[in-house]
Design a protein around this motif. Sequence first.
Motif, short mmCIF file in Angstrom:
data_model
loop_
_atom_site.label_atom_id
_atom_site.label_comp_id
_atom_site.label_asym_id
_atom_site.label_seq_id
_atom_site.Cartn_x
_atom_site.Cartn_y
_atom_site.Cartn_z
N GLU A 82 -2.78 12.31 -7.02
CA GLU A 82 -2.28 11.08 -6.44
C GLU A 82 -1.64 10.17 -7.49
N ARG A 126 -8.47 8.62 1.90
CA ARG A 126 -8.05 9.96 2.34
C ARG A 126 -8.98 11.04 1.77
N PRO A 137 0.82 -1.22 0.00
CA PRO A 137 0.00 0.00 0.00
C PRO A 137 0.84 1.26 0.00
N ASP A 138 0.19 2.38 -0.30
CA ASP A 138 0.79 3.69 -0.08
C ASP A 138 0.86 3.90 1.43
N PRO A 139 2.05 4.21 1.97
CA PRO A 139 2.14 4.37 3.43
C PRO A 139 1.27 5.49 3.98
N ARG A 140 0.89 6.45 3.15
CA ARG A 140 0.00 7.52 3.63
C ARG A 140 -1.43 7.03 3.79
N THR A 194 6.01 9.74 -2.97
CA THR A 194 6.04 8.39 -2.42
C THR A 194 7.50 7.95 -2.33
N ARG A 234 1.62 11.85 -8.57
CA ARG A 234 2.68 11.84 -7.56
C ARG A 234 3.21 10.45 -7.31
N PRO A 289 -5.65 6.42 -1.38
CA PRO A 289 -6.13 7.73 -1.80
C PRO A 289 -7.65 7.86 -1.64
N ARG A 318 5.90 4.44 7.27
CA ARG A 318 6.37 3.39 6.37
C ARG A 318 7.27 2.40 7.11
N HIS A 337 -1.29 0.97 6.24
CA HIS A 337 -2.43 0.28 6.84
C HIS A 337 -2.98 -0.79 5.89
N ARG A 396 -1.16 -6.75 5.04
CA ARG A 396 -0.32 -6.32 6.17
C ARG A 396 -0.54 -7.22 7.38
N GLY A 429 -0.92 -6.33 0.64
CA GLY A 429 -1.91 -5.36 1.10
C GLY A 429 -2.64 -5.78 2.37
N GLU A 465 7.28 8.79 6.39
CA GLU A 465 8.40 7.86 6.37
C GLU A 465 8.43 7.01 7.65
N GLU A 505 -3.94 15.26 0.93
CA GLU A 505 -2.48 15.16 0.88
C GLU A 505 -1.83 15.24 2.25
#
Lengths: 480, 480
Positions: free
Chosen positions: B47, A169, A160-163, B107, B50, A166, A352, A358, B333, B331, A349, A187
């Motif tokens: 997204e 969010r 996944p994207d650590p943030r 990322t 980026r 999308p 991550r 998540h 986790r 994914g 980071e 963002e």
Amino acid sequence: MTSSGSNSDRGTLPGSAPWAAAWELLLPVADAPARARGRTLQAALREAIRSGRLARGTRLPASRELAADLGVSRGLVTEAYEQLVAEGYLLSGRGAGTWVGAVVHTTAPPPAQDLAPRPPGARADFVPGTPDLSLFPRAAWAAAQRGVLAELAHHELGYPDPRGLPRLRVALAELLTRRRGVVADPERIVVVSGVAQASTLLGAVLHARGARVVGVEDPGSPEHGTLYAATGLATVALPLDDEGLAVGPLREAGVRAVVTTPAHQFPTGIAYSARPRGELLDWARTVDGLVVEDDYDGDFRYDRAPVGALQGLDPERVAYTGSVSKSLAPGLRLGWLLVPAWLAEEVVERKRTMDLGHPTIDQALFARFVERGDYDRQLRRCQRAYRERRDVLVAALAEHFPGAEVSGIAAGLHVIVALPDRYGAVEGFLERARAGGVRVRGVVEYGRVPDGRVRLVLGYAHLSPGRIREGVRLLAAVVG
Amino acid sequence: MTSSGSNSDRGTLPGSAPWAAAWELLLPVADAPARARGRTLQAALREAIRSGRLARGTRLPASRELAADLGVSRGLVTEAYEQLVAEGYLLSGRGAGTWVGAVVHTTAPPPAQDLAPRPPGARADFVPGTPDLSLFPRAAWAAAQRGVLAELAHHELGYPDPRGLPRLRVALAELLTRRRGVVADPERIVVVSGVAQASTLLGAVLHARGARVVGVEDPGSPEHGTLYAATGLATVALPLDDEGLAVGPLREAGVRAVVTTPAHQFPTGIAYSARPRGELLDWARTVDGLVVEDDYDGDFRYDRAPVGALQGLDPERVAYTGSVSKSLAPGLRLGWLLVPAWLAEEVVERKRTMDLGHPTIDQALFARFVERGDYDRQLRRCQRAYRERRDVLVAALAEHFPGAEVSGIAAGLHVIVALPDRYGAVEGFLERARAGGVRVRGVVEYGRVPDGRVRLVLGYAHLSPGRIREGVRLLAAVVG
């Protein structure tokens, strides 16, 4: 299939726990593969004892009874008993049966907000921190589960994207902007496992930037201190005034970060007024500092319009965090952290390296839940239920504790009650409550208080109206 | 509903990605509430750019086409384009359409094992690290989802045990004992989000105990260095010999902890023989130290019986960690960490402050999945698929790279191929492969190598047999 056992033969499980009389739930072994059942039973028994779910002194059923209840052979139960007696978890005496011995609980002790399962055995339990788990919307959640697995593309099951996802969010930005008045660009949102993880992330980043101390509210949640300490930061306890954090002592403390609960201060229930809000942000700008806003129960406000989050006033000086722990369930481990732009990269980071982000399916599921209005429906449902419980609690306190002053009632899932002098000093009061089987905390357990008067923190969200009434009546009886 | 656009009018999406030609998947906005759709589209576009999923230079469809594809109004797309042009994400020229500009990807860069989505656009992609996500057992997972939500008691939705759900730890103990030969008491298992979190937990605990350096394999996974660095630990790169980690340099390094991949060393593919295994444990006993065993792909072994985990030889000197990232999906986790008794309490307390424990429903779901044999079935299914792909890869290499030596093929999801001298130096080879559109890594990118000969790390699990054949043919063509 006939059972000769009377009730007293079958061991005693504390009657108030949700799993009362359900050994199958406490010791789920029937589903285990046949060859693993013995080990499974022994591990589950150890577990139940170490966690305190089987309390010291609890008598276990006779082996033939437990075997029948669990659907396993009697020999397997006998063996498990013998093994755990040998290990010291259980005690047995000739003809006296088998009971739970004195075991040091290896599970961490429940912190103040009780971020741990409730111990069974109390006759009434007003310790705050857990919502009513029976309000969890199982049908809607199951529907979202089905939908989300069907619509996820294969590639979305990758790292996944650590943030955070999308889609989630974006959904959270809309939700939090609308409900909490935050400035929530997708963002700058990081999906986290809850407020605890948000605190650990922020603590680690602040520590890496050279911080060694953060300010915390006094009285306040001891969990803040525990979490920041784990990242290497000491805490300095900062006093409140009647309207929120007192900014004078904050300025003098020399810190550059402070952890706050402005929507409904824990434990006092104060909603920060405009003055401390403004002073706090002025302070942050002056020292180039950070205010952490822990919005742990900001979803619930009963009598007036919600107080917008502090973050909305200055998103570059406030890190805002919240979760679904009070609105859905703590077991979901899902929350959010909104960070100022200058902290975003370092926080992401850290996230991550902490877990690579998540779980994706959980995120997509919750995004769907929010997008379709299910989350708003759930919040309304909880709001109705908790408002009723609060009203019942306030009424019961008026009836059984005449002269009590109740405060912090406009929001959140607990209230503060200050009792008249005739109840004596708080230590004796808490002692009598405990002895009478009522779990209740004093404000004094969370930090400084103005005097020795009895001030209680009463969590009510997890209790039915009937149990609230009965609990207050019982409390009055045992301390009277 | 008629579309006048030719293919070239509709923008170009890189053809090899799983979402090719599916703007709806890349920009999922139709489900968003009407009032949030504009913001949703803009955020999703940002997204995608980026993250690199929309690469620099990618042409976007005409606004009316994208609007039709996404099921939104054209004005909303126009507005999104204008906004992102203003923000610098997109460029546009009169009559020339709209395309993706040069954006710094926020990322984190994909580390060596590619713990990040694959960038689109490669003609062939042998970078290791991802399993075949289309093998994810959706039907069985959906069934487990349904079952688990129905059987969870309300109280189980409360704050979890930070060690993990007892039921899952019992199931994992049985599974890992049987499949990997570990000594797996449920009491020493911690449920974690994966090997990354296990590394961060261990690093934090070792740091708190005074460690400042850990040893890592050289060549090895750069991710180990990144993760331990985040906990404040420097790494010292330790050379391998033909059978595993060379113990002489380890002794000289003065460290007391070392991170290893004994089942299938990354990247060389060596399975540690008995000699380095014994030497490693002797070393750990001598220095009162710790061996971390990262069993990242130990589930897959094709020709012989599996090599049991190192941990089984001395559970008090080895911390063992693995996950479902290769067997199910990254994914999710979800992973596990088995810790020596002397570290258990500190690791659990770190896990608690890091996230209060893993999401309960996910844990119960996976426990059910393991208990019912679904996980064993999945492992067998993957094993069959990956063995076939390995055989196809080895055959294709023999055909297109005569004289190549292939090694590390007995296990795992990647092989090493050493090419004859006629392919020249490795730098030029990698340069030609890249220029030809083939993503491939050299062993040299992971650390020290014996000479300048071309040694490649070829991940194959994520590729169909047809794509493996085609990819090897293409690689031979572009470097020839």
